[in-house]
Design an enzyme around this catalytic site. Sequence first.
Site, PDB file in Angstrom:
ATOM      1  N   HIS A  86       0.835  -1.206   0.000  1.00  0.00           N
ATOM      2  CA  HIS A  86       0.000   0.000   0.000  1.00  0.00           C
ATOM      3  C   HIS A  86       0.866   1.251   0.000  1.00  0.00           C
ATOM      4  O   HIS A  86       1.880   1.320   0.685  1.00  0.00           O
ATOM      5  CB  HIS A  86      -0.931  -0.001   1.211  1.00  0.00           C
ATOM      6  CG  HIS A  86      -2.138  -0.850   0.983  1.00  0.00           C
ATOM      7  ND1 HIS A  86      -2.157  -2.189   1.291  1.00  0.00           N
ATOM      8  CD2 HIS A  86      -3.342  -0.560   0.431  1.00  0.00           C
ATOM      9  CE1 HIS A  86      -3.331  -2.690   0.943  1.00  0.00           C
ATOM     10  NE2 HIS A  86      -4.073  -1.728   0.424  1.00  0.00           N
ATOM     11  N   GLY A 127      11.650  -0.103  -4.849  1.00  0.00           N
ATOM     12  CA  GLY A 127      12.456  -0.528  -5.995  1.00  0.00           C
ATOM     13  C   GLY A 127      13.911  -0.797  -5.653  1.00  0.00           C
ATOM     14  O   GLY A 127      14.727  -0.968  -6.554  1.00  0.00           O
TER      15      GLY A 127
END
Length: 387
Positions: free
Chosen positions: A207, A249
Amino acid sequence: MHQECNKFLKTFKLRYPIVQAPMAGVTTPEMAFAVAARGGMGSLSLSHVNLQKKSAVLEIGKALNVFLAEKGAVNAQNVNLNFFCHPIYPRPTTSQKENWKKLYSKILGSEELGTGFRFDNGNVSFQTIETKENLDILKSLLAFFQNKFTPGVISFHFGCPSSHFIEELKKLGISVFVTVTNEFEGEQVLKFGVDGIVCQGYEAGGHRGRFPDTDAKYDECLSTLCLFKKLKQLKVKLGSESFLIPAGGIMDSQTIQFYLDQGASACQLGTAFLAAKESQSCRFFRNLINSDDRKCTLMTPLPSGLPARTLLTPFIEKLVNLSHDEDLPPYGYRYSEFKSLRSKFPAMVDFNLCGQGVNQMEMGRDECLSSQEILSNLAQGLFIHQE
Ligand SMILES: Cc1cc2nc3c(=O)[nH]c(=O)nc-3n(C[C@H](O)[C@H](O)[C@H](O)COP(=O)(O)O)c2cc1C
């Protein structure tokens, strides 16, 4: 060169500037314990605890069992406990519930969908115990942190608690971290005096920690790097000493090194730990990585009610295509009903939260790596300039 990182390591008595992300439904106490014991920061999500219940503190104690039982084996300073702090949403209306049922009967077929929907609130916000009626629970929670287990960090996602509560935690020697996704949220939490900011970029799995009471239309969807750079400037402008922790990432040591060289205090990684032996999603991600299935992700609020990055599966694709901006139940209520649907139809309904880096997940040859192996591999080759 690495002043920020050195300060972070010293403050929390860590060996590595790596935070294993709190991941609701995925991280286990065993994972957080293993990472903390090896010198990283181990995080545990407590978002499943119903903070409105008198038994909340007992439940938190249970979740921390492994830490309490093996006191001394791990430095509590290396532990981060995580709560959700979204607004308190109203119960869903009849028409929202009907819209939800219509949407899922289009996907599953109306006979399949069945009856007996409850729409309970499965995610009780931390804000709930800051209300007058629940102050007793808040006090017992503070007493627990004072007397039973004092973590190094308590972190919040989807918003920030009151400055009063932040002060109370600080008095106990606990540092407060908050996830932010843009500079406005950053400015707000820096003014509240938080100790650390998790700079969550759009690449991140799970989220999005965006404060949900801000208008989604104006979400800039900043990348981790862009957000980190903006917050670095803001920190200088406001003369703040807060730690900056990029998240999103980051899958390898070169990227961690890059952020440390740019002045990050540490990096927070979630997706990199999804296939760890101690993870609840270990088997799923192991099979995924070993398969030829596509590994694309998508940010969507549809299953839960708040934007989340998930694996793009045929089910998610169908959900996105069949939904037409209906008014659906709010987060918490929608998510709990979705979870019961998923447990009824595990072969048809899925929601596998992960970041854009999912295809870079590291696997053992024959079995999943342990959290400690993942941490050690990430830490290998990191160079931190000592002062
Ligand atoms: C499965 C999953 C669940 C997550 N749950 C939480 C959570 O409960 N609390 C939280 O603060 N962040 C949560 N996050 C976000 C992470 O803290 C972190 O921002 C994110 O994983 C970083 O991006 P990465 O996945 O690309 O490493 C979750 C992420 C994932 C992948």
